[in-house]
Design an enzyme around this catalytic site. Structure first.
Site, PDB file in Angstrom:
ATOM      1  N   VAL A   1       1.236  -3.687  -6.704  1.00  0.00           N
ATOM      2  CA  VAL A   1       1.682  -4.267  -5.713  1.00  0.00           C
ATOM      3  C   VAL A   1       0.903  -4.139  -4.363  1.00  0.00           C
ATOM      4  O   VAL A   1      -0.262  -3.434  -4.304  1.00  0.00           O
ATOM      5  CB  VAL A   1       3.072  -3.782  -5.078  1.00  0.00           C
ATOM      6  CG1 VAL A   1       4.131  -3.908  -6.164  1.00  0.00           C
ATOM      7  CG2 VAL A   1       2.994  -2.183  -5.062  1.00  0.00           C
ATOM      8  N   SER A   2       0.956  -4.839  -3.147  1.00  0.00           N
ATOM      9  CA  SER A   2      -0.106  -5.025  -2.243  1.00  0.00           C
ATOM     10  C   SER A   2       0.165  -3.872  -1.180  1.00  0.00           C
ATOM     11  O   SER A   2      -0.830  -3.616  -0.790  1.00  0.00           O
ATOM     12  CB  SER A   2       0.083  -6.374  -1.701  1.00  0.00           C
ATOM     13  OG  SER A   2      -0.278  -7.260  -2.455  1.00  0.00           O
ATOM     14  N   THR A   3       1.260  -3.255  -0.981  1.00  0.00           N
ATOM     15  CA  THR A   3       1.305  -2.106  -0.045  1.00  0.00           C
ATOM     16  C   THR A   3       2.132  -0.963  -0.378  1.00  0.00           C
ATOM     17  O   THR A   3       2.967  -1.134  -1.525  1.00  0.00           O
ATOM     18  CB  THR A   3       2.141  -2.839   1.138  1.00  0.00           C
ATOM     19  OG1 THR A   3       3.701  -2.903   0.860  1.00  0.00           O
ATOM     20  CG2 THR A   3       1.543  -3.977   1.770  1.00  0.00           C
TER      21      THR A   3
END
Length: 182
Positions: free
Chosen positions: A9-11
């Site tokens: 996931v990005s964050t």
């Protein structure tokens, strides 16, 4: 023929649970996870570990190709590495089979759409920043270099760029950039 999973996931505030469950359901024996942007391979230690560890006959499973990479160049590079090692790539939510012509074409189309989505997101972000700047809300990052101190060290103490950079703990190129303006 071991099966390995990769979830991303990005964050840090996003959750990996759905991806983890899908990868376990796909028979992954080991799942590597990370919370980092997929726009480049830089800083993606878990992916690097997997790519180094995978051997001929292994299978790498992701839920979607955009979990593996957000740019077509990165995605193609990763797939080339996997193919060179004899590693299969599968996606649980997309019919990806890099072993057939149709599968390769589908794979490339998905990569194009992932990159397109990233570019759209970047455009929306830039529009939001422009709007915030126009409203006086966004002023950018605070300056980390004391311009007056750089000038003072040059003028009063007759120091050169290298000496100034060492004294202030900043890059010499930053000193040059400041001094160009005066």
């Amino acid at each position: 023929m071991p099966t390995y999973g990769y979830a991303r996931v990005s964050t840090t505030d996003q959750d990996l649970t759905i991806q983890r469950e899908a990868l376990l359901g796909a028979g992954c024996e080991v799942i590597r996870e990370e919370k980092v942007s997929g726009t480049s391979r830089q800083g993606r230690e878990e992916l690097a570990t997997l790519l180094e560890f995978l051997r001929e006959g292994d299978t790498l499973v992701v839920t979607r190709l955009d979990r593996l990479a957000r740019s077509l160049d990165d995605l193609s590079g990763i797939v080339r590495e996997l193919e060179a090692k004899g590693v299969a790539l599968k996606a649980t939510e997309q019919p990806v089979d890099t072993g057939s012509a149709a599968g390769k074409a589908f794979f490339q189309m998905l990569g194009v759409f992932a990159e397109f989505e990233t570019n759209l997101r970047r455009e929306r972000q830039m529009e939001g920043i422009a709007k915030a700047k126009a409203a006086g809300v966004y002023k950018g990052r605070r300056a980390s270099i004391d311009v007056d101190e750089v000038k003072r060290l040059r003028d009063e103490e007759s120091l050169g760029a290298t000496q100034i950079s060492r004294k202030l703990g900043i890059a010499r190129t930053s000193v040059y950039r400041v001094l160009e303006r005066f």
